[in-house]
Design a protein around this motif. Sequence first.
Motif, PDB file in Angstrom:
ATOM      1  N   LYS A 182     -12.908 -46.177 -13.449  1.00 39.66           N
ATOM      2  CA  LYS A 182     -13.095 -44.745 -13.664  1.00 39.66           C
ATOM      3  C   LYS A 182     -11.834 -44.009 -14.108  1.00 39.66           C
ATOM      4  O   LYS A 182     -10.971 -43.905 -13.399  1.00 39.66           O
ATOM      5  CB  LYS A 182     -13.671 -43.769 -12.490  1.00 39.66           C
ATOM      6  CG  LYS A 182     -15.208 -44.209 -11.936  1.00 39.66           C
ATOM      7  CD  LYS A 182     -15.600 -43.661 -10.914  1.00 39.66           C
ATOM      8  CE  LYS A 182     -17.006 -44.106 -10.224  1.00 39.66           C
ATOM      9  NZ  LYS A 182     -17.217 -43.227  -9.072  1.00 39.66           N
ATOM     10  N   PHE A 183     -11.713 -43.791 -15.621  1.00 39.96           N
ATOM     11  CA  PHE A 183     -10.670 -43.488 -16.072  1.00 39.96           C
ATOM     12  C   PHE A 183     -10.581 -41.856 -15.931  1.00 39.96           C
ATOM     13  O   PHE A 183     -11.539 -41.243 -16.370  1.00 39.96           O
ATOM     14  CB  PHE A 183     -10.322 -43.904 -17.523  1.00 39.96           C
ATOM     15  CG  PHE A 183     -10.338 -45.312 -17.717  1.00 39.96           C
ATOM     16  CD1 PHE A 183      -8.916 -46.057 -17.458  1.00 39.96           C
ATOM     17  CD2 PHE A 183     -11.278 -46.210 -18.265  1.00 39.96           C
ATOM     18  CE1 PHE A 183      -8.930 -47.474 -17.564  1.00 39.96           C
ATOM     19  CE2 PHE A 183     -11.360 -47.492 -18.077  1.00 39.96           C
ATOM     20  CZ  PHE A 183     -10.010 -48.132 -18.066  1.00 39.96           C
ATOM     21  N   ASP A 184      -9.470 -41.489 -15.732  1.00 37.41           N
ATOM     22  CA  ASP A 184      -9.278 -39.722 -15.700  1.00 37.41           C
ATOM     23  C   ASP A 184      -8.224 -39.424 -16.649  1.00 37.41           C
ATOM     24  O   ASP A 184      -7.897 -40.221 -17.633  1.00 37.41           O
ATOM     25  CB  ASP A 184      -8.847 -39.272 -14.404  1.00 37.41           C
ATOM     26  CG  ASP A 184      -7.773 -40.147 -13.854  1.00 37.41           C
ATOM     27  OD1 ASP A 184      -6.788 -40.480 -14.803  1.00 37.41           O
ATOM     28  OD2 ASP A 184      -7.400 -40.203 -12.564  1.00 37.41           O
ATOM     29  N   ASP A 185      -8.176 -38.028 -16.907  1.00 37.17           N
ATOM     30  CA  ASP A 185      -7.290 -37.552 -17.827  1.00 37.17           C
ATOM     31  C   ASP A 185      -6.124 -37.270 -17.393  1.00 37.17           C
ATOM     32  O   ASP A 185      -5.384 -36.357 -18.053  1.00 37.17           O
ATOM     33  CB  ASP A 185      -8.098 -36.483 -18.653  1.00 37.17           C
ATOM     34  CG  ASP A 185      -9.259 -36.771 -19.243  1.00 37.17           C
ATOM     35  OD1 ASP A 185      -9.430 -38.060 -19.915  1.00 37.17           O
ATOM     36  OD2 ASP A 185     -10.283 -35.989 -19.363  1.00 37.17           O
ATOM     37  N   SER A 186      -5.531 -37.893 -16.315  1.00 35.51           N
ATOM     38  CA  SER A 186      -4.415 -37.354 -15.676  1.00 35.51           C
ATOM     39  C   SER A 186      -2.964 -38.017 -16.706  1.00 35.51           C
ATOM     40  O   SER A 186      -3.241 -38.854 -17.579  1.00 35.51           O
ATOM     41  CB  SER A 186      -4.023 -38.222 -14.367  1.00 35.51           C
ATOM     42  OG  SER A 186      -4.105 -39.369 -14.345  1.00 35.51           O
ATOM     43  N   GLU A 187      -2.041 -37.328 -16.417  1.00 32.79           N
ATOM     44  CA  GLU A 187      -0.895 -37.763 -17.188  1.00 32.79           C
ATOM     45  C   GLU A 187      -0.182 -38.986 -17.090  1.00 32.79           C
ATOM     46  O   GLU A 187       0.126 -39.919 -17.657  1.00 32.79           O
ATOM     47  CB  GLU A 187       0.412 -36.805 -16.753  1.00 32.79           C
ATOM     48  CG  GLU A 187       1.696 -36.895 -17.455  1.00 32.79           C
ATOM     49  CD  GLU A 187       2.830 -36.172 -17.444  1.00 32.79           C
ATOM     50  OE1 GLU A 187       4.003 -36.183 -17.772  1.00 32.79           O
ATOM     51  OE2 GLU A 187       2.587 -35.239 -16.402  1.00 32.79           O
ATOM     52  N   GLU A 230      -2.248 -41.670 -16.198  1.00 30.16           N
ATOM     53  CA  GLU A 230      -3.260 -42.652 -16.647  1.00 30.16           C
ATOM     54  C   GLU A 230      -2.942 -42.905 -18.184  1.00 30.16           C
ATOM     55  O   GLU A 230      -3.030 -43.814 -18.861  1.00 30.16           O
ATOM     56  CB  GLU A 230      -4.710 -42.212 -16.636  1.00 30.16           C
ATOM     57  CG  GLU A 230      -5.736 -43.053 -17.020  1.00 30.16           C
ATOM     58  CD  GLU A 230      -5.719 -44.506 -16.413  1.00 30.16           C
ATOM     59  OE1 GLU A 230      -5.690 -45.616 -16.918  1.00 30.16           O
ATOM     60  OE2 GLU A 230      -5.381 -44.231 -15.088  1.00 30.16           O
ATOM     61  N   GLY A 231      -2.401 -41.619 -18.762  1.00 26.54           N
ATOM     62  CA  GLY A 231      -1.856 -41.581 -20.150  1.00 26.54           C
ATOM     63  C   GLY A 231      -0.806 -42.676 -20.385  1.00 26.54           C
ATOM     64  O   GLY A 231      -0.714 -43.394 -21.328  1.00 26.54           O
ATOM     65  N   TRP A 232       0.314 -42.484 -19.437  1.00 30.30           N
ATOM     66  CA  TRP A 232       1.414 -43.242 -19.735  1.00 30.30           C
ATOM     67  C   TRP A 232       1.021 -44.880 -19.535  1.00 30.30           C
ATOM     68  O   TRP A 232       1.501 -45.816 -19.932  1.00 30.30           O
ATOM     69  CB  TRP A 232       2.350 -42.860 -18.564  1.00 30.30           C
ATOM     70  CG  TRP A 232       3.240 -41.676 -18.919  1.00 30.30           C
ATOM     71  CD1 TRP A 232       2.995 -40.608 -18.193  1.00 30.30           C
ATOM     72  CD2 TRP A 232       4.327 -41.601 -19.965  1.00 30.30           C
ATOM     73  NE1 TRP A 232       4.186 -39.489 -18.780  1.00 30.30           N
ATOM     74  CE2 TRP A 232       4.734 -40.265 -19.735  1.00 30.30           C
ATOM     75  CE3 TRP A 232       4.744 -42.544 -20.877  1.00 30.30           C
ATOM     76  CZ2 TRP A 232       5.712 -39.703 -20.789  1.00 30.30           C
ATOM     77  CZ3 TRP A 232       5.720 -42.061 -21.887  1.00 30.30           C
ATOM     78  CH2 TRP A 232       6.249 -40.581 -21.574  1.00 30.30           C
ATOM     79  N   ILE A 233       0.047 -44.881 -18.377  1.00 22.83           N
ATOM     80  CA  ILE A 233      -0.233 -46.296 -18.043  1.00 22.83           C
ATOM     81  C   ILE A 233      -1.058 -46.917 -19.313  1.00 22.83           C
ATOM     82  O   ILE A 233      -0.817 -48.151 -19.745  1.00 22.83           O
ATOM     83  CB  ILE A 233      -1.117 -46.599 -16.846  1.00 22.83           C
ATOM     84  CG1 ILE A 233      -0.394 -46.071 -15.713  1.00 22.83           C
ATOM     85  CG2 ILE A 233      -1.798 -47.710 -16.789  1.00 22.83           C
ATOM     86  CD1 ILE A 233      -1.083 -46.048 -14.449  1.00 22.83           C
ATOM     87  N   ARG A 234      -1.760 -46.271 -19.862  1.00 19.54           N
ATOM     88  CA  ARG A 234      -2.662 -46.846 -21.019  1.00 19.54           C
ATOM     89  C   ARG A 234      -1.557 -47.002 -22.263  1.00 19.54           C
ATOM     90  O   ARG A 234      -1.721 -48.180 -23.145  1.00 19.54           O
ATOM     91  CB  ARG A 234      -3.680 -45.711 -21.571  1.00 19.54           C
ATOM     92  CG  ARG A 234      -4.918 -45.545 -20.635  1.00 19.54           C
ATOM     93  CD  ARG A 234      -5.714 -44.718 -21.243  1.00 19.54           C
ATOM     94  NE  ARG A 234      -6.880 -44.455 -20.238  1.00 19.54           N
ATOM     95  CZ  ARG A 234      -7.826 -43.639 -20.531  1.00 19.54           C
ATOM     96  NH1 ARG A 234      -7.869 -42.995 -21.766  1.00 19.54           N
ATOM     97  NH2 ARG A 234      -8.857 -43.399 -19.798  1.00 19.54           N
ATOM     98  N   ASN A 260     -10.509 -47.579 -25.756  1.00 13.27           N
ATOM     99  CA  ASN A 260      -9.572 -47.133 -26.610  1.00 13.27           C
ATOM    100  C   ASN A 260      -8.407 -47.983 -26.957  1.00 13.27           C
ATOM    101  O   ASN A 260      -7.323 -47.773 -27.532  1.00 13.27           O
ATOM    102  CB  ASN A 260      -9.085 -45.527 -26.438  1.00 13.27           C
ATOM    103  CG  ASN A 260     -10.436 -44.705 -26.406  1.00 13.27           C
ATOM    104  OD1 ASN A 260     -11.257 -45.030 -27.395  1.00 13.27           O
ATOM    105  ND2 ASN A 260     -10.544 -43.715 -25.563  1.00 13.27           N
ATOM    106  N   ALA A 261      -7.951 -48.901 -25.786  1.00 10.69           N
ATOM    107  CA  ALA A 261      -6.875 -49.697 -25.998  1.00 10.69           C
ATOM    108  C   ALA A 261      -6.846 -50.387 -27.283  1.00 10.69           C
ATOM    109  O   ALA A 261      -7.740 -50.947 -27.791  1.00 10.69           O
ATOM    110  CB  ALA A 261      -6.631 -50.635 -24.811  1.00 10.69           C
TER     111      ALA A 261
END
Length: 696
Positions: free
Chosen positions: A352-357, A359-363, A415-416
């Motif tokens: 379950k991916f969230d829109d946190s900051e 998670e953005g850095w990790i992606r 999206n990766a």
Amino acid sequence: MSSSKLPSTSFENRAKSSATRNPISLRLYKVLGTSYNEPAIREALETLSELYGAPKTNKGKAVDHEEDETGTLDAIEAKVSGSGRLISSGSGTAARARKGLRRDAELKLTQGSQQFLRAFQEVDKMFCKSILMGCASLLDQAGGLRSARHTVSEQQATVNNFLARFTLAQEEAESLQSRDSIIDAQFLRAMHNAEQIIADARLLMTGEDGPTKAGVDIITTASQQIEQGYDKLTRWCSLEFRQFVKDALLEVTPIMREAIKWLRKKPELLSEALSSLSQTRQSTLMNAFMDALTRGGPGGLPRPIEIHAHDPLRYVGDMLAWVHQCIAGEREFLEGLFGLKGDRRMVGSVRKFDDSEEEGWIRELMDKAFEKLRYPLKTRVRQTVRSQESCIASYKVANLLSFYNLTMRRTIGDNAALSDTLNEITDEAYQIFYDTVEAQARSLARTLLPDDQNAQPPVALLDHTQVLREMILVYKSSLMGGESEDELRKGFQSILDLMVDAAVNMCLSVSDARQTQRPGWDNDLFVLNCLTHLLNVIRSFPFAEYKAKELQTDIDARAELLITDHLNNILRDTSLAECVNVCASNTAEPISRIGAMQSQPLSLALRAFAVWLSTPDVVHPSRLVPLLDRRLAENVHHAALHSLVDVYERICAEVRRPENKYEAANTILGAQRPFGNLSALKQILGVEVTSASRQP
């Protein structure tokens, strides 16, 4: 002479020795030998002279001050001549002085002390008065000083508290400003204190008077210190990230996690530090992948992946498994770096991916870390897929790619960049597989007729369905579990439709060809056998249920046609076919005068029917023996027999009808089995006719 002198000398000597032992003589010698020219002796004599001088009257004469106690003292005037001898002016006074010198001296001292006491009493009175006045003033002054000291102490405590709250300690300031690359708990505590100082100073500047110079100075100083701390954090993180060159070093310390938390407040600095990490991990993973392909693990174990390049499934599987393992490790490392707790999901389950900051850095970091792996992985997988000629091998590789594609996308997201690569090579693998299947279908459509030309499925169909069965097993083994029925069906629908439709088309084309070459060949049995074989292959798999229903519907429709055809064959074999046609004709003329229903032809037909009832075809019809589905053969035969009973019943009814004008109708029917008895016919055929009888 000598004798007269000796006694005299001896006497003198004795006199001298005795004189030396006499105290008076000794004192006289001491007095006579004393010199009075010494300043101290002269001063003493002058003092003594003043003590015993003649008293003075009001006219200037000497008066005795203590006449009652000591008497009048003679004046002594001591004059010292040039030779130093003492001259006394009054022997009486001197004599008295020699006797009471100590007493007189003490008396004089007492008188002087009394005078001092009286003077000191006056002084004491004046001094006490002055002291009292001075003490009151001093007490007042001391009270004021104590109050002032208390005020100063409070002000000092306030200043100390202010400085303690709005300035960093010396060691904290040094930890932020030093050029060394040490980040410890003291440094992080100093960063927190500096940030708190800025927040408190901003609160301090929200008063009615507006910003103060002290507040501005405090914020400026603390801001400079914290900026220096951020620069130091960035340098330290960059240096630490460059050390992550091996998977064994991917351990996140609490200090590093706290440092990243601080740098997240400065996205530009965090981006600068993480760029070092992404470059390091990108090169590290690329080198590790090439080593795994060509060199293997430490000491050669595990062995290099390219050793198994001859086995396409293992070769592709090993590469994808290595990448998947790295993805899992990299994801766990980055979650620890940003302080995210794992969701404890099962392997392969949807993340379950969230829109946190975070998670953005990790992606973003995951994309950059695996950027260089995409090309060598894509190249090797593409070469392996394109080199396969067997549709089974192509499907196994494509299915393996689909499995890892789904598993990895559940970890890194759709999206990766790596997901795009996996989608691309998976689609290409399936396209190659579909091309192979279509080529096989075209080859299947060109199947040559076998020499025996029996009703059994041809070898080409058996091979084709064997391939289909293996594909189904491969697909079933690749399922993750938890898929819905719709997902299961869609996952194999295109392959199943292509393979089954190709097989059905092949069966129909072969059936048409055989029908042309051999008119007497049983076309219906061949098609039913082919369809039944296909149904048996796919019916046990839930995701193929829709296709099994289609085949079953087709089989049922063809079975209905076979029932009618089988009944017609029985009617021809029993010679009842013409009789049935006459009974079905709509004519006003009695049927006893028409064709096969005339008495003699009818008797011959009933005799032939009786003969057929004695043959094995009643129980096991030879025509239906080639059917693979024995239950289907039984159902077709029993349905035809039901219809046969109905036919016989109708013939008997028509014969017994008076308007048909049969002479001796019972004799015609009773001459042959079953003698016009439906119950006997049912027992012979082994059927039970329902009220809703089947009509031919």
